[in-house]
Design a protein around this motif. Sequence first.
Motif, mmCIF file in Angstrom:
data_model
loop_
_atom_site.group_PDB
_atom_site.id
_atom_site.type_symbol
_atom_site.label_atom_id
_atom_site.label_comp_id
_atom_site.label_asym_id
_atom_site.label_seq_id
_atom_site.Cartn_x
_atom_site.Cartn_y
_atom_site.Cartn_z
ATOM 1 N N LEU A 131 -3.465 -11.141 -3.476
ATOM 2 C CA LEU A 131 -2.049 -11.515 -3.513
ATOM 3 C C LEU A 131 -1.349 -11.059 -2.242
ATOM 4 O O LEU A 131 -1.473 -9.904 -1.837
ATOM 5 C CB LEU A 131 -1.368 -10.866 -4.727
ATOM 6 N N ASP A 132 -0.625 -11.984 -1.603
ATOM 7 C CA ASP A 132 0.289 -11.648 -0.513
ATOM 8 C C ASP A 132 1.622 -12.323 -0.802
ATOM 9 O O ASP A 132 1.785 -13.519 -0.554
ATOM 10 C CB ASP A 132 -0.247 -12.123 0.837
ATOM 11 N N ALA A 172 -4.119 -8.213 -9.624
ATOM 12 C CA ALA A 172 -4.830 -8.489 -8.375
ATOM 13 C C ALA A 172 -5.866 -7.405 -8.057
ATOM 14 O O ALA A 172 -5.679 -6.231 -8.368
ATOM 15 C CB ALA A 172 -3.839 -8.601 -7.226
ATOM 16 N N ASP A 173 -6.940 -7.817 -7.412
ATOM 17 C CA ASP A 173 -7.922 -6.869 -6.880
ATOM 18 C C ASP A 173 -7.514 -6.399 -5.489
ATOM 19 O O ASP A 173 -7.731 -5.240 -5.122
ATOM 20 C CB ASP A 173 -9.301 -7.533 -6.797
ATOM 21 N N ILE A 174 -6.942 -7.310 -4.697
ATOM 22 C CA ILE A 174 -6.540 -7.040 -3.324
ATOM 23 C C ILE A 174 -5.080 -7.420 -3.184
ATOM 24 O O ILE A 174 -4.674 -8.515 -3.598
ATOM 25 C CB ILE A 174 -7.374 -7.867 -2.318
ATOM 26 N N VAL A 175 -4.286 -6.544 -2.601
ATOM 27 C CA VAL A 175 -2.883 -6.847 -2.301
ATOM 28 C C VAL A 175 -2.662 -6.649 -0.815
ATOM 29 O O VAL A 175 -3.094 -5.644 -0.243
ATOM 30 C CB VAL A 175 -1.916 -5.944 -3.101
ATOM 31 N N LEU A 213 3.260 4.922 -0.478
ATOM 32 C CA LEU A 213 3.749 3.740 -1.187
ATOM 33 C C LEU A 213 2.591 2.836 -1.610
ATOM 34 O O LEU A 213 2.588 2.285 -2.713
ATOM 35 C CB LEU A 213 4.720 2.965 -0.294
ATOM 36 N N ALA A 214 1.592 2.685 -0.727
ATOM 37 C CA ALA A 214 0.430 1.857 -1.050
ATOM 38 C C ALA A 214 -0.346 2.435 -2.230
ATOM 39 O O ALA A 214 -0.828 1.696 -3.090
ATOM 40 C CB ALA A 214 -0.475 1.724 0.165
ATOM 41 N N ARG A 215 -0.443 3.763 -2.290
ATOM 42 C CA ARG A 215 -1.163 4.372 -3.409
ATOM 43 C C ARG A 215 -0.395 4.163 -4.720
ATOM 44 O O ARG A 215 -0.993 4.092 -5.799
ATOM 45 C CB ARG A 215 -1.410 5.855 -3.114
ATOM 46 N N GLY A 216 0.914 4.042 -4.618
ATOM 47 C CA GLY A 216 1.684 3.686 -5.808
ATOM 48 C C GLY A 216 1.335 2.284 -6.300
ATOM 49 O O GLY A 216 1.273 2.040 -7.502
ATOM 50 N N ILE A 217 1.091 1.364 -5.355
ATOM 51 C CA ILE A 217 0.630 0.021 -5.717
ATOM 52 C C ILE A 217 -0.748 0.093 -6.365
ATOM 53 O O ILE A 217 -1.020 -0.547 -7.395
ATOM 54 C CB ILE A 217 0.592 -0.889 -4.477
ATOM 55 N N LEU A 218 -1.651 0.893 -5.782
ATOM 56 C CA LEU A 218 -3.005 1.025 -6.320
ATOM 57 C C LEU A 218 -2.991 1.530 -7.762
ATOM 58 O O LEU A 218 -3.833 1.127 -8.574
ATOM 59 C CB LEU A 218 -3.824 1.994 -5.464
ATOM 60 N N ARG A 224 -1.261 0.735 -10.090
ATOM 61 C CA ARG A 224 -0.966 -0.331 -11.051
ATOM 62 C C ARG A 224 -2.171 -1.222 -11.334
ATOM 63 O O ARG A 224 -2.087 -2.107 -12.184
ATOM 64 C CB ARG A 224 0.198 -1.182 -10.535
ATOM 65 N N GLY A 225 -3.264 -1.058 -10.552
ATOM 66 C CA GLY A 225 -4.447 -1.853 -10.844
ATOM 67 C C GLY A 225 -5.262 -2.352 -9.670
ATOM 68 O O GLY A 225 -6.484 -2.465 -9.786
ATOM 69 N N PRO A 226 -4.651 -2.727 -8.538
ATOM 70 C CA PRO A 226 -5.446 -3.213 -7.407
ATOM 71 C C PRO A 226 -6.427 -2.165 -6.897
ATOM 72 O O PRO A 226 -6.231 -0.956 -7.084
ATOM 73 C CB PRO A 226 -4.385 -3.539 -6.347
ATOM 74 N N LYS A 227 -7.468 -2.645 -6.205
ATOM 75 C CA LYS A 227 -8.488 -1.742 -5.667
ATOM 76 C C LYS A 227 -8.269 -1.430 -4.195
ATOM 77 O O LYS A 227 -8.762 -0.428 -3.681
ATOM 78 C CB LYS A 227 -9.884 -2.349 -5.860
ATOM 79 N N VAL A 228 -7.539 -2.313 -3.489
ATOM 80 C CA VAL A 228 -7.266 -2.080 -2.069
ATOM 81 C C VAL A 228 -5.944 -2.739 -1.709
ATOM 82 O O VAL A 228 -5.612 -3.813 -2.209
ATOM 83 C CB VAL A 228 -8.414 -2.610 -1.175
ATOM 84 N N VAL A 229 -5.182 -2.055 -0.857
ATOM 85 C CA VAL A 229 -3.929 -2.593 -0.327
ATOM 86 C C VAL A 229 -4.047 -2.641 1.187
ATOM 87 O O VAL A 229 -4.335 -1.619 1.832
ATOM 88 C CB VAL A 229 -2.716 -1.733 -0.735
ATOM 89 N N PHE A 230 -3.840 -3.826 1.759
ATOM 90 C CA PHE A 230 -3.779 -3.987 3.205
ATOM 91 C C PHE A 230 -2.311 -4.056 3.612
ATOM 92 O O PHE A 230 -1.524 -4.774 2.985
ATOM 93 C CB PHE A 230 -4.491 -5.261 3.647
ATOM 94 N N ILE A 231 -1.955 -3.313 4.658
ATOM 95 C CA ILE A 231 -0.573 -3.281 5.140
ATOM 96 C C ILE A 231 -0.570 -3.625 6.620
ATOM 97 O O ILE A 231 -1.232 -2.952 7.429
ATOM 98 C CB ILE A 231 0.069 -1.899 4.946
ATOM 99 N N THR A 232 0.181 -4.659 6.992
ATOM 100 C CA THR A 232 0.359 -4.978 8.410
ATOM 101 C C THR A 232 1.617 -4.284 8.914
ATOM 102 O O THR A 232 2.637 -4.259 8.233
ATOM 103 C CB THR A 232 0.465 -6.493 8.628
#
Length: 307
Positions: free
Chosen positions: A154-155, A181-184, A203-208, A210-218
């Motif tokens: 998801l993006d 989502a698996d990937i955000v 903040l990304a770990r807060g997203i993790l 909730r369920g995703p396994k990896v968060v990519f941040i640009t």
Amino acid sequence: MILSCGEALIDMLPRTSTQGEACFAPHAGGAVFNTAIALGRLGAPSAFLSGVSNDMLGEILADTLAASGVDTRFLVRSDRPTTVAFVKLVNGQATYAFYDEATAGRMLSIDRLPTLPAQVSTLFLGGISLVNDPAASTYEALQARECGSRVTMLDPNIRPGFIAGNEAVYRARIGRMVARADIVKLSDEDLSWLEGQGDLTTLARGILARGPKVVFITEGAKGARAVTAGQDVFVAAQQVTVVDTVGAGDTFNAGVLAALHRAGVLTKAGVEGLDRATLTAALDLGIRAAAVTVSRAGANPPWENEL
């Protein structure tokens, strides 16, 4: 196969005529459409699902997909018009005015969703297709239907001006889709819009959580990072002369997915077990591909041999 699901539209890009007048040139685009194109050009097995018009602009969209090696069997064709977005560039940064009422893409309904073959391993969703119903609810329903057996990425690619008046519903939908989502993937600006100010990794770990396994941040000109429960990997951006940023994040998404496909980890177990080397390779390909896109006008992702 990676199936990108979301908007396809015509970007009207600012140009100057031979008489020196300001004008606009039509180019096939849309955030999710751009990712599908970039995946095809990078040599990944790419397909696209969207509501696409039978009109002249819809034919441009379908032909553009095919020219980049994208499988078009999942296009849902109708006689409704094509979405158009007028683009304004200020110092290379793009803003948009969308014309989307009653279009083929926006009116995609759940009953028109196809049955997906087993060869589709991954769904990519996002963009403005998640803002307005019925399409937004249709794509959410597709993710809910498929997330148990296929990887979903998801993006949101958040456009605050496009969301105005619909923010509460939109935030709730994105929250549900993040949890499935698996990937955000989020830009640093998107992450702040969703979660507020703070350290990006925190903040990304807060997203993790909730369920995703990896968060990519640009992070714009700085680079990009990948955050998992046990990893925080950062890769610096390449130094290039920026013409405009149209399609940069979309191309980054394709680079990440193409790299994960090459590594053979686009499975539920594979995404859950991503190691540092695989994350670094994904960030690297995403950044290198996006660097080419921003160095030329419009959303024109690179072919594999250009890297």
